[in-house]
Design a protein around this motif. Structure first.
Motif, mmCIF file in Angstrom:
data_model
loop_
_atom_site.group_PDB
_atom_site.id
_atom_site.type_symbol
_atom_site.label_atom_id
_atom_site.label_comp_id
_atom_site.label_asym_id
_atom_site.label_seq_id
_atom_site.Cartn_x
_atom_site.Cartn_y
_atom_site.Cartn_z
ATOM 1 N N GLY A 572 56.389 13.444 20.143
ATOM 2 C CA GLY A 572 56.733 12.056 20.443
ATOM 3 C C GLY A 572 56.084 11.551 21.716
ATOM 4 N N LEU A 573 54.918 12.075 22.040
ATOM 5 C CA LEU A 573 54.228 11.705 23.283
ATOM 6 C C LEU A 573 53.015 10.835 22.991
ATOM 7 C CD1 LEU A 573 54.239 15.167 25.122
ATOM 8 C CD2 LEU A 573 55.755 13.220 25.533
ATOM 9 N N LYS A 574 52.849 9.776 23.792
ATOM 10 C CA LYS A 574 51.651 8.947 23.695
ATOM 11 C C LYS A 574 50.500 9.516 24.521
ATOM 12 C CE LYS A 574 54.068 4.603 22.815
ATOM 13 N NZ LYS A 574 54.280 3.197 23.266
ATOM 14 N N GLU A 575 50.849 10.350 25.479
ATOM 15 C CA GLU A 575 49.826 10.961 26.324
ATOM 16 C C GLU A 575 50.409 12.184 27.004
ATOM 17 O OE1 GLU A 575 48.965 7.566 28.746
ATOM 18 O OE2 GLU A 575 50.373 8.176 30.311
ATOM 19 N N LEU A 576 49.512 13.038 27.442
ATOM 20 C CA LEU A 576 49.896 14.254 28.156
ATOM 21 C C LEU A 576 49.085 14.295 29.442
ATOM 22 C CD1 LEU A 576 51.724 16.769 27.741
ATOM 23 C CD2 LEU A 576 49.716 17.946 26.846
ATOM 24 N N GLU A 577 49.766 14.391 30.578
ATOM 25 C CA GLU A 577 49.091 14.314 31.871
ATOM 26 C C GLU A 577 49.226 15.637 32.616
ATOM 27 O OE1 GLU A 577 48.969 11.454 35.877
ATOM 28 O OE2 GLU A 577 50.551 11.214 34.378
ATOM 29 N N GLU A 578 48.198 15.971 33.381
ATOM 30 C CA GLU A 578 48.237 17.167 34.211
ATOM 31 C C GLU A 578 47.380 16.931 35.454
ATOM 32 O OE1 GLU A 578 49.695 19.618 35.686
ATOM 33 O OE2 GLU A 578 50.216 20.400 33.693
ATOM 34 N N LYS A 579 47.706 17.639 36.525
ATOM 35 C CA LYS A 579 46.978 17.545 37.785
ATOM 36 C C LYS A 579 46.592 18.946 38.240
ATOM 37 C CE LYS A 579 49.789 13.562 39.195
ATOM 38 N NZ LYS A 579 50.720 13.028 40.231
ATOM 39 N N TYR A 580 45.522 19.001 39.029
ATOM 40 C CA TYR A 580 45.083 20.305 39.524
ATOM 41 C C TYR A 580 44.418 20.123 40.884
ATOM 42 C CZ TYR A 580 42.945 24.947 39.675
ATOM 43 O OH TYR A 580 42.588 26.220 40.029
ATOM 44 N N LEU A 581 44.851 20.919 41.843
ATOM 45 C CA LEU A 581 44.225 20.938 43.165
ATOM 46 C C LEU A 581 43.405 22.206 43.282
ATOM 47 C CD1 LEU A 581 43.797 19.912 46.061
ATOM 48 C CD2 LEU A 581 45.916 21.098 46.706
ATOM 49 N N MET A 582 42.090 22.059 43.385
ATOM 50 C CA MET A 582 41.190 23.200 43.505
ATOM 51 C C MET A 582 41.004 23.530 44.985
ATOM 52 S SD MET A 582 38.519 25.241 43.670
ATOM 53 C CE MET A 582 37.480 24.188 44.668
ATOM 54 N N LEU A 583 41.479 24.700 45.379
ATOM 55 C CA LEU A 583 41.286 25.198 46.737
ATOM 56 C C LEU A 583 40.409 26.446 46.671
ATOM 57 C CD1 LEU A 583 44.932 24.876 48.111
ATOM 58 C CD2 LEU A 583 42.985 23.379 48.623
ATOM 59 N N PRO A 584 39.386 26.539 47.512
ATOM 60 C CA PRO A 584 38.545 27.741 47.504
ATOM 61 C C PRO A 584 39.370 28.995 47.758
ATOM 62 C CG PRO A 584 37.544 26.011 48.828
ATOM 63 C CD PRO A 584 38.934 25.549 48.504
ATOM 64 N N ALA A 585 38.988 30.069 47.119
ATOM 65 C CA ALA A 585 39.668 31.358 47.329
ATOM 66 C C ALA A 585 39.165 31.967 48.635
ATOM 67 C CB ALA A 585 39.390 32.280 46.150
ATOM 68 N N VAL A 586 39.656 31.411 49.735
ATOM 69 C CA VAL A 586 39.114 31.730 51.055
ATOM 70 C C VAL A 586 39.227 33.215 51.371
ATOM 71 C CG1 VAL A 586 39.321 31.270 53.516
ATOM 72 C CG2 VAL A 586 39.604 29.402 51.882
ATOM 73 N N LEU A 587 40.369 33.811 51.075
ATOM 74 C CA LEU A 587 40.567 35.222 51.422
ATOM 75 C C LEU A 587 39.560 36.116 50.713
ATOM 76 C CD1 LEU A 587 44.470 35.478 51.455
ATOM 77 C CD2 LEU A 587 42.904 35.268 53.400
ATOM 78 N N LYS A 588 39.222 35.769 49.481
ATOM 79 C CA LYS A 588 38.232 36.549 48.744
ATOM 80 C C LYS A 588 36.819 36.191 49.174
ATOM 81 C CE LYS A 588 37.557 35.597 44.364
ATOM 82 N NZ LYS A 588 37.717 35.527 42.892
ATOM 83 N N GLN A 589 36.563 34.897 49.355
ATOM 84 C CA GLN A 589 35.206 34.452 49.649
ATOM 85 C C GLN A 589 34.727 34.887 51.028
ATOM 86 O OE1 GLN A 589 35.208 30.209 48.960
ATOM 87 N NE2 GLN A 589 34.960 30.436 46.747
ATOM 88 N N LYS A 590 35.647 34.971 51.997
ATOM 89 C CA LYS A 590 35.199 35.312 53.346
ATOM 90 C C LYS A 590 34.725 36.756 53.468
ATOM 91 C CE LYS A 590 39.615 36.704 55.480
ATOM 92 N NZ LYS A 590 40.579 36.395 56.554
ATOM 93 N N LYS A 591 34.919 37.544 52.424
ATOM 94 C CA LYS A 591 34.435 38.922 52.428
ATOM 95 C C LYS A 591 32.975 39.019 51.988
ATOM 96 C CE LYS A 591 39.054 40.670 51.276
ATOM 97 N NZ LYS A 591 39.864 41.399 50.256
#
Length: 738
Positions: A572-591
């Motif tokens: 019974g939905l006319k639309e489906l909404e979602e949000k996403y905040l992309m944050l860099p994986a700093v702890l992994k990337q800094k290695k």
């Protein structure tokens, strides 16, 4: 998958509107009056003759402009490219550089404003100025350490000077690179539409709509709700739009003062007033053993900045990141000049710094009588010696191998002047390239409608790089939908937060956010499908379902499917909404050190009688993670190669230091390549999938196409003629010099 650009038809048919093309009722036109004085103080401005021109509404100067916040804290933009006091147009009576605006003439027609601008008389008391970097580089100083994102040179390893003195084979080379100026097709311009409730809709040529809104709201004390900045189409920028240009500040100033819509556009000549790739001096010293092993590496650079700000670039760090040396010392300093602050230009820092180390390495190979590729492989850095970190991925060896094979490098005779075709000497040269693999943060909103259409929204920018197309493609692939069923909305400051488009970071950043929000939508659809009566998905796990052709299906039983629109209808939905905040994986990337790499192989033909150089063939092999769209990515690399040829042979800003002014301020005198200057360009994408750099495995390709090209051309000229040229551009007089 190679796909043509979705915005192509709108651009080639003229339906795409750029910043200075948006209509507005009762529109006023602003024309900038600038001064040829490089440094001084405004004593008086006579606007009487200008105001007498029919149609002129106002002449705005520092004496009658609207109130602006004077604190630098409120003026600096979100890119934080400099430390110091940013330039503010019409702020006070001080003149800081030639070409500085001293007035804005506003009229009911562009023609009236342009004519009246010639009648404004500005009397400026000139003061002593300095615009010659080579005259003051001995007075250079260390840059401020506060610049966000700036990496100072690493600490020295070993005693590089002593190791150099004892090295059996030595190279000591000084390089000079003059200023280069941005010349995108679209001139910088802004249309500020003064609307209901004093709301400002600002169409601006910018690489970040939210950055411009941030600055305007703080400079003029406006609530964010009163300012909307749009940049749906941008006709090229490549760094010139990272910071708000004076046009948007002046147009907003006039709109607020006059309570009317205002448009301000720079002339081509005025484009040379507001930012440039800085002039630089460099010195590279390499010491090596007879087998080519580097024993010492020093790389020093002095870059030009303005007196108001510390504009800095990462120039020297690339050298000891590319090559392993037992002892290394890097240094970077600034010299203040009476110019407008420099600005980022495609591959800032690397365009000069990598050029210097790659030409020096070629000279070392020549003195060692060693193949240039073999020398680079001998000193190949398998990890980042600057940071003592592994690379998240590095397929530079494969770049060398594939590009050399495609080019036919094995047929290169080592001795200079050994190949000739008719009257022309033929030379083959090569160089390496590298650039950071950046990732920022972004938010994407997704809306799946009952009609089966997916709408993705974020305040990203597309400066001509194909962002709209690639993001639509990523969304369609993630949701298993047709491209025509996905709409990607961008270029509006009211959309969810996105970073500026710069540093080749948009695919890794926005693309990852698009994939993330689509995965969340998929999860919601799976949950809804499980709740349906007698659902075949009731007991399955999320990882058991897939999405294709607008359906959700069971992976282990492909004939069990449900249309996505039916899932929404059943719920019974006319639309489906979602949000996403992309944050860099700093702890992994800094290695890790995250970087893109390239190998550029070049053929030139040189007519010694005239000193003319033709770049007849280039092969560029690129390792930049997963390539999301080979067609748009290839276009990016080709554009970078063309710019590299331009940097090598054409682009040169001439300055008259007596006047403190750039002199060749149009396409008649500031040379860029034309079609006849560009020949065969072959692009290879080396397989790479870097899930540390981004969840997509992708890196950026915007900057890397330029890096190393000018060095490859220089090295090819040496192979053709035996002459080594250490300054850019390599004009005929330098090629003919004994």
């Amino acid at each position: 998958m190679p796909l043509p650009r979705l915005d192509g038809p709108a651009k080639v048919t003229g339906r795409a509107r750029y910043a200075a093309e948006h209509p507005a009722g009762d529109l006023l036109y602003g024309v900038i009056v600038d001064t040829p004085v490089a440094r001084g103080r405004i004593e008086r401005i006579d606007v009487r003759r200008a105001m007498a021109v029919p149609g002129v509404v106002e002449v705005i100067t520092h004496e009658n402009r609207p109130r602006m916040r004077s604190l630098d804290l409120f003026y600096k933009d979100m890119t934080a490219p400099v430390t110091g006091s940013p330039f503010k147009p019409l702020h006070d009576d001080q003149v800081h550089c030639s070409g500085q605006p001293v007035a804005l003439v506003v009229a009911t027609s562009f023609e009236a404003a342009r004519h009246a601008a010639t009648l404004v008389e500005a009397q400026v008391a000139a003061e002593p100025h300095q615009t010659d970097l080579m005259a003051v580089r001995g007075e250079a100083r260390e840059p401020s350490p506060l610049r966000a994102g700036f990496k100072p040179p690493p600490k020295p390893r070993g005693d590089a000077e002593a190791a150099y003195a004892q090295a059996p084979v030595q190279v000591d080379a000084e390089f000079h690179h003059g200023a280069e100026h941005h010349n995108p097709m679209e001139l910088h311009g802004s249309t500020v539409i003064y609307g209901r409730n004093r709301h400002l809709t600002v169409h601006d040529k910018t690489q970040g709509s939210q950055n411009v809104r941030w600055v305007l709201s703080r400079v003029f004390g406006l609530p964010k709700s009163r300012v909307t900045v749009k940049n749906e189409f941008v006709g090229g920028a490549f760094g010139s739009g990272l910071r708000p240009q004076p046009t948007v500040l002046l147009a907003t100033m006039a709109a607020l003062k006059l309570e009317r819509s205002v448009r301000v556009v720079l002339t081509r000549q005025q484009m040379f007033n507001f930012g440039h790739r800085p002039e630089s001096w460099q010195r590279v010293k390499l010491g090596a053993a007879p087998d080519g092993q580097l024993l010492a590496l020093t790389h020093d650079a002095v870059g030009a900045t303005s007196r108001k700000e510390d504009y800095v670039e990462v120039v020297v760090n690339w050298s000891s990141q590319l090559y392993r040396s037992e002892a290394a010392r890097l240094g970077y300093q600034l010299s203040e000049l009476d110019h407008y602050s420099p600005m980022d230009m495609r591959a800032p820092g690397a365009a000069h710094g990598v050029h210097a180390i790659e030409v020096a390495m070629d000279e070392l190979a020549h003195r060692l009588q060693m193949d240039p590729v073999a020398l680079r492989l001998k000193n190949y850095a398998d990890h980042d010696y600057n940071e003592d970190l592994p690379f998240s991925s590095k397929e530079l060896r494969a770049c060398y191998q594939q590009a050399a094979e495609r080019f036919g490098w094995e047929g290169r005779p080592p001795a200079p002047r050994s190949m000739r075709q008719g009257r022309e000497l033929v030379g083959w040269g090569m160089a390496s390239g590298t650039w950071d693999a950046m990732q920022m943060f972004a938010r994407v909103h997704a809306l799946l409608r009952a009609d089966g259409k997916l709408v993705l929204r974020t305040a990203a920018s597309d400066i001509g790089t194909g962002t709209l197309t690639v993001m639509t493609q990523i969304g369609a692939a993630a949701m298993g939908m047709a491209m025509e069923d996905v709409r990607f909305e961008l270029g509006d400051s009211n959309l969810p937060v996105a970073p500026i488009e710069g540093g080749s970071s948009h695919v890794a950043t926005i693309g990852s956010a698009v994939q993330g929000v689509c995965e969340r939508l998929q999860h919601k659809l799976w949950e809804l499908a499980r709740k349906q009566p007698q659902s075949p998905f009731a007991t399955c796990r999320f990882h058991d379902v897939g999405f294709a052709q607008g359906f959700m299906f069971l992976r282990f039983e492909r004939d069990v499917t449900v249309r996505l629109t039916d899932i929404l209808a059943a719920a019974g939905l006319k639309e489906l909404e979602e949000k996403y905040l992309m944050l860099p994986a700093v702890l992994k990337q800094k290695k890790y050190t995250r970087a893109v790499h390239s190998a550029v192989f070049c053929e030139v033909k040189v007519d010694e009688d005239f000193g003319t150089v033709r770049v007849t063939r280039i092969v560029s092999a690129i390792a930049a993670g997963r390539i999301m769209n080979r067609q748009t990515a290839r276009s990016q690399i080709i554009g970078g190669v063309v710019w590299g040829i331009s940097q090598a042979l054409h682009e040169e800003t001439q300055a008259d230091h007596r006047l403190g002014r750039f002199m060749n301020r149009d396409f008649a005198q500031y040379h860029v390549p034309v079609n006849a200057d560009i020949h065969d360009i072959d692009v290879i994408f080396v397989e790479e999938n870097d899930r540390i750099a981004s969840r997509l495995g992708a890196k950026g390709v915007g900057e890397i196409g330029l890096v190393g090209v000018a060095a490859a051309v220089c090295n090819a000229i040496h192979h053709a003629t035996g002459r080594r040229i250490y300054s850019l551009p390599m004009t005929p007089d330098k090629v003919m010099a004994p």
